[in-house]
Scaffold this active site. Sequence first.
Site, PDB file in Angstrom:
ATOM      1  N   LYS A 193      85.271 -15.488   0.911  1.00 53.01           N
ATOM      2  CA  LYS A 193      84.311 -16.658   0.515  1.00 53.01           C
ATOM      3  C   LYS A 193      82.894 -15.991   0.667  1.00 53.01           C
ATOM      4  O   LYS A 193      82.000 -16.666   0.342  1.00 53.01           O
ATOM      5  CB  LYS A 193      84.759 -17.800   1.356  1.00 53.01           C
ATOM      6  N   GLN A 228      83.153 -22.446   4.334  1.00 50.76           N
ATOM      7  CA  GLN A 228      82.043 -22.672   3.283  1.00 50.76           C
ATOM      8  C   GLN A 228      80.710 -22.645   3.917  1.00 50.76           C
ATOM      9  O   GLN A 228      79.758 -22.264   3.063  1.00 50.76           O
ATOM     10  CB  GLN A 228      82.201 -24.197   2.889  1.00 50.76           C
ATOM     11  N   ASP A 238      85.197 -24.993  11.509  1.00 49.60           N
ATOM     12  CA  ASP A 238      85.736 -24.095  10.329  1.00 49.60           C
ATOM     13  C   ASP A 238      84.434 -23.912   9.374  1.00 49.60           C
ATOM     14  O   ASP A 238      83.772 -24.569   8.818  1.00 49.60           O
ATOM     15  CB  ASP A 238      86.624 -25.194   9.366  1.00 49.60           C
ATOM     16  N   HIS A 241      89.524 -29.844   5.280  1.00 43.58           N
ATOM     17  CA  HIS A 241      90.492 -28.831   4.207  1.00 43.58           C
ATOM     18  C   HIS A 241      91.846 -28.889   4.918  1.00 43.58           C
ATOM     19  O   HIS A 241      92.067 -28.962   6.169  1.00 43.58           O
ATOM     20  CB  HIS A 241      89.948 -27.296   4.468  1.00 43.58           C
TER      21      HIS A 241
HETATM   22  N1  PLP Z   1      88.608 -24.446   5.108  1.00 43.25           N
HETATM   23  C1  PLP Z   1      87.607 -24.740   4.171  1.00 43.25           C
HETATM   24  C2  PLP Z   1      86.587 -25.559   4.509  1.00 43.25           C
HETATM   25  C3  PLP Z   1      87.842 -24.263   2.865  1.00 43.25           C
HETATM   26  O1  PLP Z   1      86.926 -24.478   2.012  1.00 43.25           O
HETATM   27  C4  PLP Z   1      88.804 -23.331   3.021  1.00 43.25           C
HETATM   28  C5  PLP Z   1      89.197 -22.502   1.655  1.00 43.25           C
HETATM   29  O2  PLP Z   1      88.858 -23.138   0.528  1.00 43.25           O
HETATM   30  C6  PLP Z   1      89.681 -23.147   3.854  1.00 43.25           C
HETATM   31  C7  PLP Z   1      89.479 -23.455   5.045  1.00 43.25           C
HETATM   32  C8  PLP Z   1      90.880 -22.059   3.965  1.00 43.25           C
HETATM   33  O3  PLP Z   1      90.588 -20.695   3.624  1.00 43.25           O
HETATM   34  P1  PLP Z   1      91.784 -19.505   3.303  1.00 43.25           P
HETATM   35  O4  PLP Z   1      92.105 -20.097   2.331  1.00 43.25           O
HETATM   36  O5  PLP Z   1      90.476 -18.441   3.142  1.00 43.25           O
HETATM   37  O6  PLP Z   1      92.159 -19.103   4.677  1.00 43.25           O
END
Ligand code: PLP
Length: 404
Positions: free
Chosen positions: A225, A202, A199, A122
């Site tokens: 999430k 998900q 991370d 991401h």
């Molecule tokens: N990492 C992954 C794999 C994600 O799917 C997301 C959000 O879709 C994020 C990081 C970022 O999360 P946030 O926007 O809640 O900080």
Amino acid sequence: MLDIQSIREDFPILQNQVHGKPLIYFDNAATTQKPRSVVERIENGYYNVNANIHRGVHFLSQAATEAHEEARKIVQRFIHARSSNEIIFTRGTTEAINLVASSFTDECLCEGDEIIISEMEHHSNIVPWQIQAARKGVTIKVIPVTETGELCLESYRNLFSEKTRLVSVTHMSNVLGTVNPVRELIDMAHAHDVPVLLDGAQAVPHMQVDVQELDVEFYVFSAHKIYGPTGIGVLYGKEEWLDRLPPYQGGGEMIATVSFEKTTFNELPFKFEAGTPDYIGSTAFAEAIQYVERLGLDQIAAYEHELLTYATERISTFDGVRIFGQAPQKGAVLSFLIGDIHHYDMGMLLDRLGIAVRTGHHCAQPLMKELGIEGTVRASFSFYNTKEEIDHFIEGLDRVVKMF
Ligand code: PLP
């Protein structure tokens, strides 16, 4: 076995209509809906337990402090951290990664050093590293993704050098659904004495995570999430690492003493929590975790796998369908395109039928480039979704396909 009908009653929004049709919410990878108990926790917090925490001697402040610190312990138990000092509340995954990127770079990186990320990250696990890398002249190396949407472990092995200082990869891809072989990734990094950040944005809603068993140095995720509120998340870090890293932001709460000559910093976890934290959000977050725990993560994983298998089988019957992400270990994310129908048109037309899916690059433009596409349609499932909803979705797709 999960009682899906009674679970659905816990989520009032699922009874709503969109464009005169019952809402079918398949955008769970972007954010999940909230059970009544989480919303009630927020309401009760503001109505009955609202006072700024930590420095108050009065009743309300102490009650709010206790609730916030209890929430930290609930997060600690949830991911099996050794100590609640290792749980830092942040605004979410993005802020947690920015925190590590900034503090780790300050303390541990020099010009010419290297860090490893992957092609399926991401943007929030790419851009913070790019910003910091530019500051110090650090090189970012990238693990490629195979045709089935898995990390190429052979290439990963070859990326290590004596200059590698950190590996930062996703536990589960938000585009491909791939659940990465984190055990092997971590073991290989540790064999080179390199720490790892995972991370978990998900992953945590769909599977049990044990940071001690993983022996991972940093683990990050967002409350929204996993059925919790927006604007709060977690950085887990091994205590020795968090002790070693400098503070990320300055302000109240993160200090021990302040004078114009010299400021000393607070102990963990407060060293990384400058300013008034979201102490109402943290208790709602803890409630969301307890909700998920009551259902059982193994039951959730099994049911969501059933939904994913069913949806994959049904969608595979469309002529010209391309499914992105065919890893054997996969979470409940289905990214696809059908023929040359634009993902945006597909999303708009499904929306008219009350079906919420996400379209576009899913904050993973480098992965899209590698796949040679602009974007996908992504349906992502939760334990409150049903096979009947998938049937409606397939009928909807059929209508859209016939229109083109
Ligand atoms: N990492 C992954 C794999 C994600 O799917 C997301 C959000 O879709 C994020 C990081 C970022 O999360 P946030 O926007 O809640 O900080």
